[in-house]
Design a protein around this motif. Structure first.
Motif, PDB file in Angstrom:
ATOM      1  N   TYR A   1      33.979   5.860 -36.015  1.00 17.16           N
ATOM      2  CA  TYR A   1      34.987   6.292 -36.988  1.00 17.16           C
ATOM      3  C   TYR A   1      35.830   7.442 -36.449  1.00 17.16           C
ATOM      4  N   ALA A   2      35.214   8.330 -35.668  1.00 15.00           N
ATOM      5  CA  ALA A   2      35.895   9.553 -35.234  1.00 15.00           C
ATOM      6  C   ALA A   2      36.755   9.351 -33.996  1.00 15.00           C
ATOM      7  N   GLU A   3      36.375   8.392 -33.144  1.00 14.89           N
ATOM      8  CA  GLU A   3      37.053   8.207 -31.863  1.00 14.89           C
ATOM      9  C   GLU A   3      38.545   7.901 -31.981  1.00 14.89           C
ATOM     10  N   PRO A   4      38.998   7.098 -32.956  1.00 12.56           N
ATOM     11  CA  PRO A   4      40.427   6.757 -33.017  1.00 12.56           C
ATOM     12  C   PRO A   4      41.344   7.923 -33.386  1.00 12.56           C
ATOM     13  N   PHE A   5      40.793   9.045 -33.852  1.00 14.52           N
ATOM     14  CA  PHE A   5      41.637  10.165 -34.258  1.00 14.52           C
ATOM     15  C   PHE A   5      42.425  10.703 -33.068  1.00 14.52           C
ATOM     16  N   GLU A   6      43.654  11.155 -33.342  1.00 14.15           N
ATOM     17  CA  GLU A   6      44.466  11.855 -32.356  1.00 14.15           C
ATOM     18  C   GLU A   6      44.911  13.173 -32.967  1.00 14.15           C
ATOM     19  N   PHE A   7      44.995  14.225 -32.142  1.00 19.50           N
ATOM     20  CA  PHE A   7      45.337  15.546 -32.647  1.00 19.50           C
ATOM     21  C   PHE A   7      46.580  16.072 -31.944  1.00 19.50           C
ATOM     22  N   GLY A   8      47.542  16.532 -32.739  1.00 20.36           N
ATOM     23  CA  GLY A   8      48.719  17.162 -32.168  1.00 20.36           C
ATOM     24  C   GLY A   8      48.373  18.551 -31.665  1.00 20.36           C
ATOM     25  N   VAL A   9      49.218  19.106 -30.828  1.00 22.39           N
ATOM     26  CA  VAL A   9      48.995  20.453 -30.304  1.00 22.39           C
ATOM     27  C   VAL A   9      48.997  21.442 -31.469  1.00 22.39           C
TER      28      VAL A   9
ATOM     29  N   ASP B   1      45.824  27.326 -27.867  1.00 20.51           N
ATOM     30  CA  ASP B   1      45.463  28.726 -27.570  1.00 20.51           C
ATOM     31  C   ASP B   1      44.872  28.899 -26.176  1.00 20.51           C
ATOM     32  N   ARG B   2      44.414  27.774 -25.577  1.00 26.89           N
ATOM     33  CA  ARG B   2      43.765  27.820 -24.261  1.00 26.89           C
ATOM     34  C   ARG B   2      42.517  28.697 -24.266  1.00 26.89           C
ATOM     35  N   LYS B   3      41.864  28.773 -25.440  1.00 20.52           N
ATOM     36  CA  LYS B   3      40.651  29.583 -25.598  1.00 20.52           C
ATOM     37  C   LYS B   3      39.577  28.756 -26.310  1.00 20.52           C
ATOM     38  N   PRO B   4      38.277  29.011 -26.018  1.00 19.23           N
ATOM     39  CA  PRO B   4      37.212  28.291 -26.712  1.00 19.23           C
ATOM     40  C   PRO B   4      37.109  28.711 -28.173  1.00 19.23           C
ATOM     41  N   ASN B   5      36.508  27.852 -28.967  1.00 19.76           N
ATOM     42  CA  ASN B   5      36.307  28.141 -30.393  1.00 19.76           C
ATOM     43  C   ASN B   5      34.944  27.593 -30.798  1.00 19.76           C
ATOM     44  N   TRP B   6      34.145  28.442 -31.450  1.00 21.03           N
ATOM     45  CA  TRP B   6      32.794  28.063 -31.871  1.00 21.03           C
ATOM     46  C   TRP B   6      32.717  28.229 -33.374  1.00 21.03           C
ATOM     47  N   VAL B   7      32.510  27.138 -34.087  1.00 17.29           N
ATOM     48  CA  VAL B   7      32.432  27.160 -35.550  1.00 17.29           C
ATOM     49  C   VAL B   7      31.037  26.738 -35.975  1.00 17.29           C
ATOM     50  N   THR B   8      30.373  27.577 -36.766  1.00 20.76           N
ATOM     51  CA  THR B   8      28.981  27.288 -37.147  1.00 20.76           C
ATOM     52  C   THR B   8      28.869  26.311 -38.309  1.00 20.76           C
ATOM     53  N   ASP B   9      29.940  26.186 -39.103  1.00 22.17           N
ATOM     54  CA  ASP B   9      29.893  25.256 -40.239  1.00 22.17           C
ATOM     55  C   ASP B   9      31.213  24.492 -40.312  1.00 22.17           C
ATOM     56  N   ILE B  10      31.236  23.342 -39.701  1.00 20.46           N
ATOM     57  CA  ILE B  10      32.493  22.592 -39.635  1.00 20.46           C
ATOM     58  C   ILE B  10      32.837  21.920 -40.961  1.00 20.46           C
TER      59      ILE B  10
ATOM     60  N   ILE C   1      46.653  23.258 -18.593  1.00 24.16           N
ATOM     61  CA  ILE C   1      45.596  22.757 -19.469  1.00 24.16           C
ATOM     62  C   ILE C   1      45.811  21.267 -19.641  1.00 24.16           C
ATOM     63  N   ILE C   2      44.758  20.486 -19.433  1.00 32.11           N
ATOM     64  CA  ILE C   2      44.918  19.027 -19.446  1.00 32.11           C
ATOM     65  C   ILE C   2      44.078  18.341 -20.512  1.00 32.11           C
ATOM     66  N   GLY C   3      43.245  19.122 -21.215  1.00 31.77           N
ATOM     67  CA  GLY C   3      42.429  18.494 -22.243  1.00 31.77           C
ATOM     68  C   GLY C   3      41.502  19.487 -22.927  1.00 31.77           C
ATOM     69  N   VAL C   4      40.608  18.954 -23.763  1.00 33.90           N
ATOM     70  CA  VAL C   4      39.648  19.773 -24.519  1.00 33.90           C
ATOM     71  C   VAL C   4      38.308  19.044 -24.541  1.00 33.90           C
ATOM     72  N   ILE C   5      37.212  19.806 -24.411  1.00 32.41           N
ATOM     73  CA  ILE C   5      35.860  19.259 -24.561  1.00 32.41           C
ATOM     74  C   ILE C   5      35.223  19.894 -25.791  1.00 32.41           C
ATOM     75  N   ASP C   6      34.557  19.086 -26.596  1.00 34.43           N
ATOM     76  CA  ASP C   6      33.822  19.666 -27.726  1.00 34.43           C
ATOM     77  C   ASP C   6      32.408  19.105 -27.777  1.00 34.43           C
ATOM     78  N   PHE C   7      31.498  19.937 -28.296  1.00 30.30           N
ATOM     79  CA  PHE C   7      30.118  19.541 -28.551  1.00 30.30           C
ATOM     80  C   PHE C   7      29.804  19.823 -30.011  1.00 30.30           C
ATOM     81  N   ILE C   8      29.157  18.870 -30.670  1.00 33.05           N
ATOM     82  CA  ILE C   8      28.849  18.974 -32.099  1.00 33.05           C
ATOM     83  C   ILE C   8      27.338  18.877 -32.279  1.00 33.05           C
ATOM     84  N   SER C   9      26.817  19.691 -33.202  1.00 31.14           N
ATOM     85  CA  SER C   9      25.365  19.719 -33.430  1.00 31.14           C
ATOM     86  C   SER C   9      25.046  19.504 -34.901  1.00 31.14           C
TER      87      SER C   9
END
Length: 462
Positions: free
Chosen positions: A117-125, A136-145, A175-183
């Motif tokens: 379900y999540a893979e087809p999403f696209e995000f604008g800058v 922002d070219r900076k990491p972001n850590w959110v504890t409650d998404i 900058i060529i992309g973004v990596i995210d990890f979800i828990s």
């Protein structure tokens, strides 16, 4: 008993302890009670994980797999080392300027459906956390998404996902992309882990750019190898006198010249093509490299004991590091055809100008395009006075043209105008139309002629 144990806290987060379990024995030597002495070693374990993960990622990226396979393994390594449920990589689409899923990983069967379900999403800058990290070219850590205003928030709630860490993929200044990890657990920000991921983001960025460059090089190599034009790449070794050595060639060059020089890489140009020693070619190629400009040689004749006799066209162009690329085309067939056509034209011209007959031709609009020497002598005009400028009416009596138009109108059964049509209307229907006309010379004098008019047609009978 003594060992290192991974345990789960009330909030679902994992921690590591160095556990020692001591049994208390009764009189029969049987345990009736156990005491566990635990020491929290989470910091040390994660430090070990960071080192081992850094090594594992470096090893994966150095192996010769495809970019997508390698990056999926990187996601797997990080998920397993730090207990993340999902890993995703998003790459910018140059056409839409949106971040699109490139690859992902999860080992949790229940979450595989979430990815569908999540893979087809696209995000604008700048859109959602993925787009913000890219912007922002900076990491972001959110504890409650689940509290985020995010297009995928409802999916996170449905599958019980809590924390997300996203960081940029950077190569140099780009900058060529973004990596995210979800828990699924409530992971708290870890400065050292962020530093590790920042380093990994740069490693992956360099890896992706390297893979792109390799694919580009492979594409160019394939083009170079299989393109129809022959290609040679020469290295400038010295300038006075010009010395060039062969660096590369392709299959078409062998087909075009009749000699395969791929086994002579590194040899001097004159060793390979000895007859070029007596030409300006080495100096001209040197000039291409020094002045960074292209050179077009439309025609050069060449033959030696190996190269078949023929005509060639050359295009020399500058390449980096004092190299010159040369595209070669065999134009022998075209040149021979040009020679044949030229011979035929000369023969036709000799025939046309060698006769005392007046020969005049026009285009379909009646404009004169041929006026031979017989016509010049007969009528007193030079060809340049009439060709491309006027129609044959200037050579005729206007009353005769009107009268001829009337005769043809009655004979052919359709209206023939008293203009150029009066000359050609009948010749368009029969092989030739011969009639007596009065010619008027440039000086105004008149004389009778038998004028035979023939319509010339192409292969389509037009």
């Amino acid at each position: 008993w003594k060992n290192e144990v991974c345990s789960k806290a009330k909030d679902g987060s994992l921690f590591w302890v160095d556990a020692t379990v001591v049994p208390f024995l009764d009189e029969q030597g049987k345990p009736y009670q156990f005491v566990s002495i635990d020491k929290d070693i989470t910091v040390r374990k994660y430090s070990e994980f960071r080192i081992s993960t850094q090594y594992a990622v470096t090893k994966i990226l150095s192996e010769g797999e495809t970019a997508k396979e390698s990056l999926r393994k990187v996601l797997q390594t990080i998920c397993e080392s730090f207990n993340w449920s999902i890993g995703e990589i998003w790459m910018i689409n140059d056409k839409t300027n949106k971040l699109k899923s490139y690859t992902n990983y999860t080992s949790i069967e229940e979450i595989i459906e979430y990815i569908k379900y999540a893979e087809p999403f696209e995000f604008g800058v700048g859109e959602a956390i993925i787009g913000q990290v890219y912007s922002d070219r900076k990491p972001n850590w959110v504890t409650d998404i689940t509290r985020l205003n995010n297009p995928r928030t409802h999916l996170a709630k449905r599958w019980g996902l809590n924390s997300i860490l996203a960081f940029p993929v950077i190569s140099g200044k780009n900058i060529i992309g973004v990596i995210d990890f979800i828990s699924e657990s409530n992971k708290q920000p870890d400065l050292k882990l962020l530093q590790l991921f920042e380093t990994i983001g740069q490693q992956i960025g360099q890896f992706i750019e390297k893979k792109k460059a390799e694919e580009q090089i492979k594409l160019y190599v394939d083009i170079f190898k299989y393109m129809s034009n022959g290609l040679y790449v020469w290295q400038i070794e010295s300038e006075n006198p010009p010395v060039l050595t062969l660096q590369a060639t392709n299959l078409s060059a062998a087909k075009i010249t009749g000699v395969d020089v791929s086994g002579e890489i590194g040899k001097n140009m004159i060793e390979i093509f000895p007859e070029l020693e007596h030409t300006d070619i080495p100096s001209l190629y040197l000039d291409v490299a020094i002045n960074n400009k292209e050179l077009q040689i439309d025609e050069i004749a060449y033959v030696d004991e190996r190269v078949r006799n023929g005509y060639y066209s050359l295009t020399a162009f500058p390449l980096p590091n004092r190299k010159v690329g040369v595209a070669v085309e065999n134009i022998t067939e075209r040149k021979n055809l040009e020679i044949e056509i030229s011979s035929i034209n000369k023969l036709q011209e000799a025939i046309l100008n060698g006769t005392e007959y007046s020969i005049i031709s026009t285009d379909t609009n009646g404009i004169i395009n041929l006026f031979n020497s017989g016509a010049e002598k007969m009528l007193g005009y030079k060809a340049k006075e009439l060709v491309g400028k006027t129609n044959p009416s200037i050579l005729h009596d206007a009353d005769e043209i009107v009268e001829r138009a009337k005769v043809l109108t009655e004979e052919l059964g359709f209206k023939v105008e008293p203009d150029f049509s009066a000359f050609v209307a009948k010749s368009r229907l029969v092989p030739a139309d011969a009639n007596e006309w009065t010619y008027i010379r440039k000086d105004g004098s008149r004389f009778p002629v038998i004028l035979s008019i023939t319509t010339l047609r192409n292969e389509n009978n037009e």
